[in-house]
Design a protein around this motif. Structure first.
Motif, PDB file in Angstrom:
ATOM      1  N   ARG A  34       0.817  -1.207   0.000  1.00 25.25           N
ATOM      2  CA  ARG A  34       0.000   0.000   0.000  1.00 25.25           C
ATOM      3  C   ARG A  34       0.857   1.267   0.000  1.00 25.25           C
ATOM      4  N   HIS A  35       2.059   1.196   0.524  1.00 25.47           N
ATOM      5  CA  HIS A  35       2.942   2.355   0.589  1.00 25.47           C
ATOM      6  C   HIS A  35       3.692   2.477  -0.736  1.00 25.47           C
ATOM      7  N   VAL A  36       3.415   3.547  -1.463  1.00 22.60           N
ATOM      8  CA  VAL A  36       3.962   3.729  -2.808  1.00 22.60           C
ATOM      9  C   VAL A  36       4.411   5.175  -2.977  1.00 22.60           C
ATOM     10  N   PRO A  37       5.286   5.451  -3.942  1.00 24.67           N
ATOM     11  CA  PRO A  37       5.706   6.832  -4.177  1.00 24.67           C
ATOM     12  C   PRO A  37       4.533   7.707  -4.618  1.00 24.67           C
ATOM     13  N   ALA A  38       4.543   8.950  -4.229  1.00 26.09           N
ATOM     14  CA  ALA A  38       3.496   9.889  -4.637  1.00 26.09           C
ATOM     15  C   ALA A  38       3.490  10.020  -6.160  1.00 26.09           C
ATOM     16  N   PRO A  39       2.312  10.106  -6.769  1.00 28.42           N
ATOM     17  CA  PRO A  39       2.227  10.158  -8.233  1.00 28.42           C
ATOM     18  C   PRO A  39       2.662  11.510  -8.794  1.00 28.42           C
ATOM     19  N   ALA A  40       2.919  11.501 -10.103  1.00 31.49           N
ATOM     20  CA  ALA A  40       3.285  12.728 -10.807  1.00 31.49           C
ATOM     21  C   ALA A  40       2.092  13.383 -11.486  1.00 31.49           C
ATOM     22  N   ARG A  41       1.078  12.562 -11.832  1.00 32.66           N
ATOM     23  CA  ARG A  41      -0.109  13.098 -12.498  1.00 32.66           C
ATOM     24  C   ARG A  41      -1.336  12.375 -11.977  1.00 32.66           C
ATOM     25  N   VAL A  42      -2.261  13.134 -11.374  1.00 29.67           N
ATOM     26  CA  VAL A  42      -3.473  12.600 -10.761  1.00 29.67           C
ATOM     27  C   VAL A  42      -4.670  12.912 -11.655  1.00 29.67           C
ATOM     28  N   ALA A  43      -5.457  11.895 -11.978  1.00 34.89           N
ATOM     29  CA  ALA A  43      -6.670  12.105 -12.775  1.00 34.89           C
ATOM     30  C   ALA A  43      -7.882  11.661 -11.977  1.00 34.89           C
ATOM     31  N   VAL A  44      -8.998  12.339 -12.192  1.00 26.86           N
ATOM     32  CA  VAL A  44     -10.256  11.908 -11.593  1.00 26.86           C
ATOM     33  C   VAL A  44     -11.257  11.663 -12.713  1.00 26.86           C
ATOM     34  N   LEU A  45     -11.992  10.538 -12.601  1.00 26.34           N
ATOM     35  CA  LEU A  45     -13.025  10.165 -13.551  1.00 26.34           C
ATOM     36  C   LEU A  45     -14.366  10.188 -12.829  1.00 26.34           C
ATOM     37  N   ASP A 117      -0.638   8.651 -13.710  1.00 29.01           N
ATOM     38  CA  ASP A 117      -0.113   7.453 -13.057  1.00 29.01           C
ATOM     39  C   ASP A 117      -0.884   7.117 -11.789  1.00 29.01           C
ATOM     40  N   TYR A 118      -1.939   7.896 -11.506  1.00 25.11           N
ATOM     41  CA  TYR A 118      -2.848   7.614 -10.392  1.00 25.11           C
ATOM     42  C   TYR A 118      -4.216   8.151 -10.792  1.00 25.11           C
ATOM     43  N   VAL A 119      -5.243   7.300 -10.707  1.00 30.89           N
ATOM     44  CA  VAL A 119      -6.583   7.655 -11.166  1.00 30.89           C
ATOM     45  C   VAL A 119      -7.591   7.410 -10.056  1.00 30.89           C
ATOM     46  N   GLU A 120      -8.431   8.401  -9.802  1.00 27.22           N
ATOM     47  CA  GLU A 120      -9.512   8.271  -8.827  1.00 27.22           C
ATOM     48  C   GLU A 120     -10.840   8.198  -9.574  1.00 27.22           C
ATOM     49  N   VAL A 121     -11.753   7.367  -9.068  1.00 26.63           N
ATOM     50  CA  VAL A 121     -13.028   7.122  -9.738  1.00 26.63           C
ATOM     51  C   VAL A 121     -14.174   7.331  -8.759  1.00 26.63           C
ATOM     52  N   LEU A 122     -15.129   8.168  -9.146  1.00 26.53           N
ATOM     53  CA  LEU A 122     -16.384   8.316  -8.398  1.00 26.53           C
ATOM     54  C   LEU A 122     -17.501   8.394  -9.436  1.00 26.53           C
ATOM     55  N   ILE A 123     -18.218   7.292  -9.623  1.00 27.69           N
ATOM     56  CA  ILE A 123     -19.231   7.194 -10.676  1.00 27.69           C
ATOM     57  C   ILE A 123     -20.396   6.352 -10.177  1.00 27.69           C
ATOM     58  N   PHE A 275       0.762   7.304   0.161  1.00 26.77           N
ATOM     59  CA  PHE A 275       1.812   7.851  -0.687  1.00 26.77           C
ATOM     60  C   PHE A 275       3.002   8.353   0.119  1.00 26.77           C
ATOM     61  N   GLN A 276       4.171   8.105  -0.411  1.00 29.07           N
ATOM     62  CA  GLN A 276       5.420   8.498   0.223  1.00 29.07           C
ATOM     63  C   GLN A 276       6.058   9.668  -0.525  1.00 29.07           C
TER      64      GLN A 276
END
Length: 279
Positions: A34-45, A117-123, A275-276
């Protein structure tokens, strides 16, 4: 989550919201590190919730207050929290007002094409918040649409939020005359919010059936997330969240207000990846 001409949009707080049906066998969205490097580009769908619809002005998106990629300090969006770990992070808000799960695949492809490189989804709120019960998206169709979109995100870290419990919108606001007037006048989420002041058995039963459809959608989201090795689910956090009248937009008493967006961000943040710092 809104078809602008008819104001058919769910809160999809929903602001910002019980429990889901039986746990999935074997595979779990909690497997893997679960512990991963912080993303460079965050997208939300997703839909109007993630666009901040009606949070700032009438019938307008206000993406700067989005729970996911917003920039307004009062919201403390996920993007802002990630920026503390990676100041170079960039946002991609691929959600659009009125979207149903049928829009998820093109949104996912757009996010991938833009290098997220990280995507959030709320649909899903619009799939339940239809002009009538009969117009709600069938669960099997919802599953096919979600599965197709998640397949396009394979290899990308994903966070999936549950669909809000829209009955809580009715419970919180149906005794507010302005809310009942707006819902009826503009036909908001009539599957749930029709006859807003009625507590007759037929209306109570209808609301319970719509709520069950939302629970069924959440089961799909949980199971499809579990089938994706790089996905984490919110364990029904959004569906279970309680909120006050102030967490609803004072324009439509349906979408999240700024405080509702902030509550959505705060409640879902502990459920996503840990995120780290980068560098």
């Amino acid at each position: 989550m809104h078809r602008r001409p008819h104001l058919r949009t769910p809160l999809a707080l929903g602001v910002v919201l019980a429990s889901l049906v039986a746990s999935t066998p074997a595979a779990s969205a909690d497997t893997g590190p679960r512990h991963v490097p912080a993303p460079a580009r965050v997208a939300v769908l997703g839909d109007s919730i993630s666009r901040g619809f009606d949070a700032c002005s009438v019938l307008q998106d206000c993406p700067e207050v989005s729970w996911s990629t917003g920039s307004v300090p009062a919201v403390q969006s996920h993007l802002a929290r990630i920026a503390a770990l990676n100041p170079a992070v960039q946002p991609v808000n691929a959600a659009f007002t009125g979207a149903r799960a049928s829009a998820l695949l093109p949104q996912a492809r757009a996010a991938v094409q833009q290098g997220a490189d990280y995507v959030e989804v709320l649909i899903g709120a619009n799939d339940a918040c239809a002009p009538s019960e009969a117009a709600m998206t069938p669960v099997a169709t919802f599953r096919t649409q979600v599965a197709s979109a998640f397949a396009a995100l394979r290899g990308t870290r994903v966070f999936v939020a549950s669909v809000p419990d829209v009955r809580k919108v009715w419970q919180v606001a149906h005794t507010t005359p302005a809310a009942a007037l707006v819902w009826s006048t503009f036909g908001l989420c009539q599957s749930m919010l029709a006859n807003p002041t009625s507590t007759a058995p037929a209306d109570a039963d209808r609301r319970a059936r719509v709520r069950q459809r939302i629970q069924d959608y959440n089961t799909v989201l949980r199971q499809e997330c579990a089938a994706l090795p790089t996905c984490r689910y919110d364990h029904g956090t959004v569906f279970k969240t309680d909120y006050a009248l102030a967490d609803l937009s004072p324009i439509d008493y349906y979408h999240p207000s700024v405080s509702g967006q902030a509550r959505l961000s705060a409640n879902t943040w502990p459920e996503t990846w840990k995120f780290q710092p980068v560098g």
